[in-house]
Design a protein around this motif. Structure first.
Motif, short mmCIF file in Angstrom:
data_model
loop_
_atom_site.label_atom_id
_atom_site.label_comp_id
_atom_site.label_asym_id
_atom_site.label_seq_id
_atom_site.Cartn_x
_atom_site.Cartn_y
_atom_site.Cartn_z
N GLY A 1 10.93 -6.93 12.68
CA GLY A 1 10.51 -5.96 13.69
C GLY A 1 9.36 -5.07 13.30
N PHE A 2 8.73 -5.29 12.15
CA PHE A 2 7.59 -4.49 11.73
C PHE A 2 6.31 -5.05 12.35
CE2 PHE A 2 10.72 -3.23 8.69
CZ PHE A 2 10.35 -1.97 8.25
N VAL A 3 5.37 -4.13 12.63
CA VAL A 3 4.09 -4.50 13.25
C VAL A 3 2.96 -4.04 12.33
CG1 VAL A 3 2.59 -4.15 15.24
CG2 VAL A 3 5.09 -4.30 15.56
N ALA A 4 1.99 -4.92 12.13
CA ALA A 4 0.85 -4.58 11.28
C ALA A 4 0.01 -3.50 11.94
CB ALA A 4 0.01 -5.82 11.01
N ARG A 5 -0.52 -2.60 11.11
CA ARG A 5 -1.37 -1.52 11.61
C ARG A 5 -2.55 -1.34 10.65
NH1 ARG A 5 1.47 4.21 12.39
NH2 ARG A 5 1.44 4.18 10.10
N GLY A 6 -3.74 -1.52 11.19
CA GLY A 6 -4.93 -1.31 10.38
C GLY A 6 -5.35 -2.57 9.63
N PRO A 7 -6.48 -2.48 8.92
CA PRO A 7 -7.04 -3.64 8.23
C PRO A 7 -6.30 -3.94 6.92
CG PRO A 7 -8.39 -1.73 7.78
CD PRO A 7 -7.33 -1.28 8.77
N GLN A 8 -6.51 -5.13 6.42
CA GLN A 8 -5.98 -5.52 5.12
C GLN A 8 -6.68 -4.71 4.02
OE1 GLN A 8 -5.51 -9.84 4.37
NE2 GLN A 8 -6.62 -9.49 2.45
N PHE A 9 -5.95 -4.40 2.96
CA PHE A 9 -6.53 -3.64 1.86
C PHE A 9 -5.95 -4.13 0.54
CE2 PHE A 9 -2.77 -1.51 3.42
CZ PHE A 9 -2.06 -1.18 2.27
N ASP A 10 -6.58 -3.74 -0.54
CA ASP A 10 -6.16 -4.16 -1.87
C ASP A 10 -5.34 -3.06 -2.52
OD1 ASP A 10 -6.87 -6.23 -4.24
OD2 ASP A 10 -6.84 -4.19 -5.04
N GLU A 11 -4.22 -3.45 -3.14
CA GLU A 11 -3.39 -2.50 -3.86
C GLU A 11 -2.87 -3.20 -5.12
OE1 GLU A 11 0.72 -0.82 -2.50
OE2 GLU A 11 -0.81 0.52 -1.65
N HIS B 1 3.86 -0.87 2.85
CA HIS B 1 2.67 -1.65 2.50
C HIS B 1 3.15 -3.02 2.07
CE1 HIS B 1 0.00 2.14 1.65
NE2 HIS B 1 0.38 2.01 2.93
N ALA B 2 2.96 -4.00 2.94
CA ALA B 2 3.47 -5.35 2.69
C ALA B 2 2.41 -6.20 2.01
CB ALA B 2 3.87 -6.02 4.00
N GLN B 3 2.80 -6.90 0.94
CA GLN B 3 1.91 -7.93 0.43
C GLN B 3 1.72 -8.95 1.56
OE1 GLN B 3 3.15 -9.58 -3.33
NE2 GLN B 3 3.53 -7.57 -4.25
N GLY C 1 -4.49 -4.93 -7.11
CA GLY C 1 -5.10 -6.25 -7.20
C GLY C 1 -4.50 -7.29 -6.28
N ILE C 2 -3.65 -6.87 -5.33
CA ILE C 2 -2.98 -7.79 -4.42
C ILE C 2 -3.26 -7.37 -2.99
CG2 ILE C 2 -0.72 -8.68 -3.69
CD1 ILE C 2 0.30 -8.08 -6.51
N PRO C 3 -3.62 -8.30 -2.10
CA PRO C 3 -3.89 -7.92 -0.71
C PRO C 3 -2.63 -7.47 0.00
CG PRO C 3 -4.02 -10.32 -0.97
CD PRO C 3 -3.89 -9.74 -2.35
N HIS C 4 -2.75 -6.35 0.74
CA HIS C 4 -1.64 -5.75 1.46
C HIS C 4 -2.06 -5.43 2.90
CE1 HIS C 4 -0.01 -5.04 -2.55
NE2 HIS C 4 1.13 -4.60 -2.03
N VAL C 5 -1.06 -5.17 3.72
CA VAL C 5 -1.30 -4.67 5.06
C VAL C 5 -0.22 -3.62 5.36
CG1 VAL C 5 0.06 -6.51 6.15
CG2 VAL C 5 -1.67 -5.29 7.48
N GLU C 6 -0.60 -2.54 6.02
CA GLU C 6 0.38 -1.55 6.41
C GLU C 6 1.15 -2.04 7.63
OE1 GLU C 6 -0.18 2.92 6.18
OE2 GLU C 6 -0.26 2.62 8.37
N MET C 7 2.48 -1.88 7.61
CA MET C 7 3.31 -2.29 8.72
C MET C 7 4.28 -1.16 9.06
SD MET C 7 4.03 -6.32 7.76
CE MET C 7 4.31 -6.81 9.47
N VAL C 8 4.59 -1.04 10.35
CA VAL C 8 5.45 0.06 10.81
C VAL C 8 6.51 -0.48 11.76
CG1 VAL C 8 3.64 1.81 10.56
CG2 VAL C 8 3.91 0.59 12.74
N ARG C 9 7.59 0.31 11.85
CA ARG C 9 8.66 -0.03 12.78
C ARG C 9 9.36 1.24 13.18
NH1 ARG C 9 14.15 -3.80 12.61
NH2 ARG C 9 15.34 -2.29 13.78
N GLY C 10 9.67 1.36 14.48
CA GLY C 10 10.46 2.48 14.94
C GLY C 10 11.93 2.28 14.65
N LEU C 11 12.64 3.39 14.54
CA LEU C 11 14.07 3.36 14.29
C LEU C 11 14.86 3.83 15.50
CD1 LEU C 11 14.12 4.79 10.64
CD2 LEU C 11 14.31 2.40 11.35
#
Length: 298
Positions: free
Chosen positions: A276-286, A263-265, A288-298
């Motif tokens: 190499g991370f890619v955003a997935r899904g909408p922005q959300f609050d965590e 969960h990236a700020q 009190g700070i806006p975040h976005v989920e990001m994923v990367r394959g290994l």
């Protein structure tokens, strides 16, 4: 790096490749004179700004490092050699390197480049002294070793991975400074039972100061979750966060995980994207700070 107590009397004219540390800046309107060129005094400001980057490149937070060394550095002499003019809106690279170390002083050589063109060269002589008495002291051996290692091209940071018992004290101090004190995240949200089950990573400089941290836990089988990534403010942009992230991804590979998420700020999302991370899904609050989920394959 030549170890000699006597500084050179003439400013040398170095090439760009001589500098491991280069600070980039763009000339502002307020820095040019009535001739439309950079006012001569601003070159000292450029060098001073680049010196701050030099300490960051060595992974030495300046103020606390000087406390550790038991003194401080004071400018004794500054020399400038003007070769060509910088103008408004020019993009300049300011190089700094340690050219000489003496018993109580060191000489930093500087250069101002517009692409590969050398516009100005300079030398800054610093003496190491007791802040209370202003009396000179011998340069500490650990500082000499860091300067030498940097100019030799050695890495300035190392990363340790381990459990909370091994690394928790250092990780806690960094996270308290960054998340609780700087970002005002409530302490009760920062600490959880997951710390005891995580793989932790902490980046250290060459004098043993802890500068960045992060942790890895299992999200679901085959997927790791990286979190609590924190870099102390003086070292941001110096590569400490990248080393921690790489160490945690390697730990996930060694556990057999094929993907990591975090969960990236949103202010840090571009850093993770470059890794190499890619955003997935909408922005959300965590917290009190806006975040976005990001994923990367290994």
């Amino acid at each position: 790096m030549n170890h000699d107590a006597t500084p050179a009397t003439a400013v040398t004219r170095p090439e760009r490749r001589a500098f491991r540390s280069l600070h980039r800046l763009r000339v502002r309107w307020a820095e040019v004179d009535m001739q439309g060129i950079v006012f001569n005094g601003h070159y000292l400001m450029y060098f001073d700004t680049a010196v701050a980057d030099y300490w960051r490149a060595m992974a030495l937070p300046y103020t606390e490092s000087m406390r550790t060394f038991g003194g401080d550095l004071y400018v004794r002499k500054a020399t400038l050699d003007y070769l060509a003019s910088a103008r408004y809106d020019d993009v300049l690279d300011i190089g700094i390197r340690c050219a000489r170390v003496g018993t109580t002083s060191l000489l930093l050589a500087g250069a101002v480049f517009r692409q590969d063109e050398l516009l100005a060269a300079g030398e800054l002589v610093y003496v190491f002294a007791d802040p209370a008495t202003q009396k000179t002291k011998p340069l500490p051996q650990p500082l000499r070793e860091v300067l030498q290692a940097f100019e030799d091209g050695a890495p300035m940071l190392s990363v340790r991975t381990g459990n909370w018992d091994e690394l928790g004290a250092d990780a806690r101090a960094i996270r308290t400074e960054v998340f609780v004190q700087e970002q005002h995240i409530p302490a009760e949200l920062e600490w959880d039972e997951a710390d005891g089950a995580c793989v932790h990573a902490v980046a250290y400089n060459r004098i043993g100061a802890a500068l960045a941290t992060g942790r890895l836990l299992e999200h679901v089988p085959g997927v790791g979750r990286i979190g609590r990534m924190a870099v102390r403010q003086p070292l941001r942009g110096a590569g400490a966060g990248l080393l921690v992230l790489q160490a945690l991804m390697q730990a996930a590979r060694e556990r057999g995980e094929c993907e990591v998420l975090l969960h990236a700020q949103t202010s840090a999302a571009s850093f993770y994207a470059r890794c190499g991370f890619v955003a997935r899904g909408p922005q959300f609050d965590e917290a009190g700070i806006p975040h976005v989920e990001m994923v990367r394959g290994l």
